[in-house]
Design a protein around this motif. Structure first.
Motif, PDB file in Angstrom:
ATOM      1  N   MET A   1       0.815  -1.202   0.000  1.00  0.00           N
ATOM      2  CA  MET A   1       0.000   0.000   0.000  1.00  0.00           C
ATOM      3  C   MET A   1       0.858   1.264   0.000  1.00  0.00           C
ATOM      4  O   MET A   1       0.449   2.303  -0.469  1.00  0.00           O
ATOM      5  CB  MET A   1      -0.934   0.016   1.218  1.00  0.00           C
TER       6      MET A   1
ATOM      7  N   THR B   1       0.165   4.551  -2.855  1.00  0.00           N
ATOM      8  CA  THR B   1      -0.426   5.795  -2.370  1.00  0.00           C
ATOM      9  C   THR B   1       0.512   6.945  -2.642  1.00  0.00           C
ATOM     10  O   THR B   1       1.685   6.764  -2.949  1.00  0.00           O
ATOM     11  CB  THR B   1      -0.735   5.713  -0.867  1.00  0.00           C
TER      12      THR B   1
ATOM     13  N   ASP C   1      -4.318  -0.340   6.231  1.00  0.00           N
ATOM     14  CA  ASP C   1      -5.669  -0.172   6.749  1.00  0.00           C
ATOM     15  C   ASP C   1      -6.470  -1.429   6.476  1.00  0.00           C
ATOM     16  O   ASP C   1      -6.567  -1.880   5.343  1.00  0.00           O
ATOM     17  CB  ASP C   1      -6.318   1.045   6.083  1.00  0.00           C
TER      18      ASP C   1
ATOM     19  N   ASP D   1      -9.687  -2.056   6.417  1.00  0.00           N
ATOM     20  CA  ASP D   1     -10.861  -1.929   5.543  1.00  0.00           C
ATOM     21  C   ASP D   1     -10.464  -1.956   4.073  1.00  0.00           C
ATOM     22  O   ASP D   1     -11.120  -2.581   3.238  1.00  0.00           O
ATOM     23  CB  ASP D   1     -11.598  -0.614   5.848  1.00  0.00           C
ATOM     24  N   ILE D   2      -9.412  -1.268   3.772  1.00  0.00           N
ATOM     25  CA  ILE D   2      -8.963  -1.206   2.378  1.00  0.00           C
ATOM     26  C   ILE D   2      -8.441  -2.560   1.930  1.00  0.00           C
ATOM     27  O   ILE D   2      -8.697  -3.016   0.816  1.00  0.00           O
ATOM     28  CB  ILE D   2      -7.903  -0.108   2.210  1.00  0.00           C
TER      29      ILE D   2
ATOM     30  N   GLU E   1     -11.335  -4.695   1.206  1.00  0.00           N
ATOM     31  CA  GLU E   1     -11.960  -4.376  -0.078  1.00  0.00           C
ATOM     32  C   GLU E   1     -11.143  -4.907  -1.247  1.00  0.00           C
ATOM     33  O   GLU E   1     -11.687  -5.432  -2.224  1.00  0.00           O
ATOM     34  CB  GLU E   1     -12.124  -2.852  -0.219  1.00  0.00           C
ATOM     35  N   LEU E   2      -9.813  -4.805  -1.130  1.00  0.00           N
ATOM     36  CA  LEU E   2      -8.949  -5.344  -2.169  1.00  0.00           C
ATOM     37  C   LEU E   2      -9.121  -6.853  -2.300  1.00  0.00           C
ATOM     38  O   LEU E   2      -9.129  -7.411  -3.392  1.00  0.00           O
ATOM     39  CB  LEU E   2      -7.493  -5.021  -1.864  1.00  0.00           C
TER      40      LEU E   2
ATOM     41  N   THR F   1     -10.072   1.940  -9.640  1.00  0.00           N
ATOM     42  CA  THR F   1     -10.230   1.404  -8.266  1.00  0.00           C
ATOM     43  C   THR F   1      -9.042   1.800  -7.408  1.00  0.00           C
ATOM     44  O   THR F   1      -9.208   2.246  -6.260  1.00  0.00           O
ATOM     45  CB  THR F   1     -10.366  -0.128  -8.320  1.00  0.00           C
TER      46      THR F   1
ATOM     47  N   LEU G   1      -9.101   4.123  -3.981  1.00  0.00           N
ATOM     48  CA  LEU G   1      -8.544   3.688  -2.705  1.00  0.00           C
ATOM     49  C   LEU G   1      -7.452   4.641  -2.221  1.00  0.00           C
ATOM     50  O   LEU G   1      -7.337   4.920  -1.019  1.00  0.00           O
ATOM     51  CB  LEU G   1      -7.994   2.275  -2.842  1.00  0.00           C
ATOM     52  N   GLN G   2      -6.655   5.136  -3.158  1.00  0.00           N
ATOM     53  CA  GLN G   2      -5.628   6.096  -2.769  1.00  0.00           C
ATOM     54  C   GLN G   2      -6.237   7.370  -2.194  1.00  0.00           C
ATOM     55  O   GLN G   2      -5.752   7.926  -1.201  1.00  0.00           O
ATOM     56  CB  GLN G   2      -4.752   6.430  -3.973  1.00  0.00           C
TER      57      GLN G   2
ATOM     58  N   LYS H   1      -9.048   7.590  -0.746  1.00  0.00           N
ATOM     59  CA  LYS H   1      -9.604   7.225   0.556  1.00  0.00           C
ATOM     60  C   LYS H   1      -8.526   7.303   1.639  1.00  0.00           C
ATOM     61  O   LYS H   1      -8.721   7.856   2.724  1.00  0.00           O
ATOM     62  CB  LYS H   1     -10.188   5.815   0.470  1.00  0.00           C
ATOM     63  N   LEU H   2      -7.345   6.756   1.310  1.00  0.00           N
ATOM     64  CA  LEU H   2      -6.230   6.812   2.241  1.00  0.00           C
ATOM     65  C   LEU H   2      -5.786   8.254   2.466  1.00  0.00           C
ATOM     66  O   LEU H   2      -5.459   8.657   3.588  1.00  0.00           O
ATOM     67  CB  LEU H   2      -5.059   5.994   1.699  1.00  0.00           C
TER      68      LEU H   2
END
Length: 888
Positions: free
Chosen positions: A839, A843, A850, A852-853, A856-857, A873, A877-878, A880-881
């Motif tokens: 991750m 990012t 994280d 949650d991420i 989701e992945l 996608t 996610l990036q 979101k982070l």
């Protein structure tokens, strides 16, 4: 308005106007063409001429304006160029001999598509009238040039194909059925965009029976299959409507329209409207001028006919290898025999526009000087035919065979018409001595009569002693003796006074009257006879229209090939090989227009290699102003030149035949239709993706730049995937972009190769080397380009500071990693597991893992994702982070 209150003349005017309600009526009254009521208001405003009035029987005078009959053409042409139709009502009898009201009839209707005046027409391009018939199954399209006799017919199935035909022919006028007018096509936009007059005709023009009948009767055939029209059902209706419209407006037999040529749009390379504009084939995008176009480069023609044919060649490149090679062979042989070529061009130089001359001759509007121009042109034909006959090229030999020297017509005109005749037909002095016995006798009587007058003047001067006695003439009194007041006491009794002036008196005698009858009778008879003899000569030439038109086409073809050969020799062009395997290989290719426009700098040549395999799509990167667009247009123009039969600007070329060329270059809002830059761009991209084939050539510049970075990058990426896929398209493509991330597709998508414009850095400055090299550019050099463009130094310095601040947060700084991951996903080389995804790498900011991420992945259906889905996608996610990092 109560018509019964009008004067008889105005009643007739109004009756005539009712028959032509959509026309401005030019109504002949003596030496003027007059307009009344609304027509007068319109013409006065449009032509800026004085508005007056005329008593007409009503309480108020009728608005009136007029133009002199001898200068009517200039006024008429200006009105027609503004899109008006003009009906010409002529006096059909001599007012001096008419009993009561002079008889007047409309002798023709002049419209933008049917004007034949040489003064109004551009001799280097056709003036087309186009008929469009809209049906449920598509469109019938017929195009005619009434000034040259060209008559074409085809059918198309879509709106886009129809507009491509309109753009190809650039008609001055379109006539259509009501179905087209209400089909949803924006008629006002059509008028404005193509500068064309558009009108819907009554339904009777489009009746199937009447259309079949008029075509069969005009071309004197029992069946339309003999004209090759059996497969053009809707096209026949369009052609029939055009023919009826021409009959109705011209009120003549149109004998010079001798053939109708059906064609399929698939017979030629398809070049859509935007490509014609982007490649600037016959007019520049901004100034709409010829200079700076491909036509400007290739046009070294000597005749108007050749110029028009060359334009048609450029508008319709060939797609059959044998036809292309035949044209190349003609150009090549002319290159090898340049002395003969230059001799032919010298003979072509005095040749006038035979196509339009025979049109005016057939119309009976040609004057004596037109016939002399025609004769001078015919004088060159035997020499041109002899030189052409010495060549072995099949095309040149065919042109020689088709060229009729027309020596009989040359001899007829040379023996009948004087070398320098007057322009008008009604003043005599047209026919040569020795051509007609009666004319010679009348001419002798006229000449001897003048000698007799001189002798009579001398005798009477001696007899009366009046030294200043002179014989004079005017149209009112005829011939008379004029005696000044100082000698009037010496006038003899047999002088009969005719007129008294302030300083002189005028007399006649019985002998002078007799001479006057002889002389005046001879002059009037001679003028009338010469007019009749001229008409006989003109009508005989008109009866040979087929021979003349065939020869004119041969002259035009000869002129075009000489022009292409001349350009090839002067510009060091080479003959390209033509292949059908889909390979485009160009060594040291040059842009034909830019090369010629450059004065102080040498053009930098570049190589190109495209095929249907490993080199299908070239991704070209590099800064603005470096030459990407010039290079891509250059490749498209070289392919087009090769397929029209021309030599090309390169050291060596092997061109695979392309069925279509599509370009998406530049961007501008289409304000007329309410479309933004991006909407215009996507509309054109959609057209390309839906209509291109494996054998097409695509030139795409900066796809996706009209929207946000990620949307634009996503669209550009997806477009490349679609085009490069042999299953979906597989077309040869030049793809210029500022999205350097797309260079990562080489090696991950088959057929994609990276190229860039070489740039030399000198400190903070750059030098464009204009050379295309393998590999992708790693910088955009935007700030350096801004500096070159003259942006103030303070702005440049601040831009550098901002660029440095943003570099760590720039989304494109991590796009390489995104590209690698998404490409691997697409090829299923790597299926990342949640615990294998770094991750930190994916990012923009330092973050902790994280749960949650990661969860989701882990739930993503990776096997069903496209690269674009994967990239979007990851971007989400990036973000979101990023947001969580900010919140923390």
């Amino acid at each position: 308005m109560v018509q019964s209150q009008l004067s008889p003349m105005m009643q007739h005017y109004m009756e005539t106007k009712k028959q032509y309600p959509d026309c401005v009526l030019f109504y002949r009254l003596g030496d003027f063409y007059e307009m009344f009521f609304d027509d007068a208001l319109t013409v006065s405003k449009e032509l800026e001429i004085t508005l007056t009035g005329k008593e007409c029987g009503l309480p108020e005078r009728a608005p009136m304006c007029g133009v002199p009959f001898h200068a009517v053409d200039s006024y008429l042409n200006r009105l027609v160029q503004k899109g008006y139709k003009v009906a010409i009502a002529e006096q059909m009898e001599d007012p001096k001999q008419a009993k009561g009201l002079v008889k007047r009839e409309v002798i023709r209707v002049v419209t933008p598509g049917t004007i034949t005046s040489a003064q109004a027409l551009d001799e280097t391009k056709n003036n087309y009238l186009m008929g469009i018939v809209c049906t449920d199954g598509g469109y019938g399209v017929s195009t005619a040039d009434i000034s040259t006799g060209d008559f074409l017919v085809t059918e198309v199935s879509t709106d886009r194909e129809l507009f491509d035909e309109i753009n190809k022919f650039s008609p001055s006028e379109i006539i259509c059925n009501n179905a087209f007018y209400v089909s949803g096509v924006d008629i006002e936009e059509l008028k404005n965009r193509y500068h064309v007059a558009v009108s819907a005709l009554d339904s009777h023009f489009f009746g199937e029976e009447s259309c079949h009948k008029v075509l069969k009767e005009h071309f004197r055939v029992g069946s339309l299959s003999g004209l090759g029209l059996e497969d053009y059902g809707t096209g026949i209706i369009a052609a029939g409507a055009v023919m009826q419209y021409m009959y109705e407006t011209q009120k003549s037999t149109l004998e010079h329209i001798t053939t109708i040529k059906p064609y399929s749009t698939g017979q030629f390379m398809i070049i859509d409207t935007s490509t014609r504009r982007n490649l600037e084939l016959v007019e520049t995008m901004r100034e709409k001028q010829k200079r700076g176009t491909l036509l400007w480069v290739l046009d070294k023609t000597k005749t108007a006919m050749g110029a028009r044919l060359l334009r048609a060649y450029i508008e319709q490149p060939l797609i059959h290898r044998e036809e292309i090679i035949a044209r190349q062979s003609a150009v090549e042989e002319l290159n090898m025999n340049y002395i003969s070529r230059e001799e032919i061009r010298e003979y072509l130089n005095p040749v006038y526009d035979l196509e339009r001359l025979i049109g005016r001759i057939s119309y009976k509007t040609a004057n004596p000087r037109d016939l002399i121009s025609f004769c001078n042109s015919l004088e060159m034909l035997p020499y041109i035919k002899r030189l052409l006959g010495e060549f072995s090229s099949p095309l040149l030999k065919a042109l020689a065979d088709d060229m009729d020297p027309l020596e009989d017509l040359f001899e007829l005109i040379r023996s009948a018409i004087v070398e320098e005749p007057p322009i008008t037909l009604r003043e005599g002095g047209i026919i040569r001595d020795g051509y007609n016995e009666e004319a010679d006798k009348l001419r002798a009587a006229k000449t001897e009569g003048k000698t007799w007058l001189a002798e009579l003047e001398a005798r009477e001067r001696e007899k009366t002693g009046i030294k200043g006695l002179k014989v004079k003439f005017n149209k009112v009194f005829g011939y008379y003796f004029e005696v000044t007041n100082s000698f009037k006491n010496m006038v003899p009794d047999y002088f009969v006074r005719k007129q008294t002036l302030t300083n002189a008196e005028r007399f006649t005698t019985d002998e002078l009257k007799q001479l006057e009858e002889i002389i005046m009778g001879a002059e009037d008879k001679l003028v009338s006879l010469e007019y009749d003899l001229f008409c006989e000569v003109r009508d005989h030439i008109a009866s040979q229209v087929v021979r003349i038109q065939k020869t004119a086409k041969s002259i035009a073809g000869t002129d075009v090939f000489c022009s292409l050969s001349t350009v090839a020799s002067r510009r060091n062009y080479v003959k390209p090989a033509i292949n059908e395997k889909g390979t485009i290989s160009i060594k040291n290719g040059r842009h034909p227009v830019v090369e010629q426009m450059m004065r102080d700098d040498l053009f930098v040549a570049n190589d190109t290699y495209l095929d249907n395999g490993k080199n299908r799509l070239s991704v070209i990167t590099g800064p603005n102003m470096a030459g990407k667009s010039t290079y891509m247009r250059q490749v498209a123009l070289i392919v087009l030149m090769a397929q029209l039969g021309s030599f090309v600007p390169a050291d060596e070329a092997d061109i695979g035949i392309c069925d279509r060329i599509f370009t998406r270059v530049g961007a501008s809002d289409d304000l007329a239709s309410g479309q933004s830059t991006f909407m215009v761009e996507m509309t054109e991209v959609a057209n390309i993706l839906r209509n291109a084939t494996r054998n097409s050539l695509l030139v795409l510049d900066e796809i996706g730049r009209g929207t946000s970075t990620f949307d634009g990058l996503s669209i550009a990426w997806a477009v490349i995937e679609h085009i490069s896929s042999p299953r979906l398209l597989g077309a040869k493509t030049l793809f210029a972009t500022h999205y350097h991330e797309l260079t990562e597709l080489e090696g991950t998508i088959a057929g994609v190769k990276n190229y860039c414009i070489a740039v030399k850095e000198q400190g903070d400055d750059i030098v464009f080397l204009r050379k295309i090299v393998r590999g992708g550019a790693d910088k955009s050099y935007g700030i350096q380009v801004a500096k070159l463009a003259g942006v103030p130094e303070s702005v440049i310095l601040r831009a550098k500071e901002i660029a440095e601040e943003l570099s760590n947060a720039d989304i494109t700084a991590r796009a390489k990693e995104i590209a690698e991951v998404s490409a691997n996903i697409a090829q299923r080389k790597v299926v990342p597991k949640p615990d294998e995804v770094d991750m930190q790498q994916l990012t923009f900011f330092d973050t902790v893992k994280d749960d949650d991420i990661i969860k989701e992945l882990s739930e993503l259906e990776i096997n069903s994702m496209t690269p674009v889905d994967a990239m979007n996608t990851l971007y989400r996610l990036q973000n979101k982070l990023k947001n969580r990092w900010k919140d923390s």
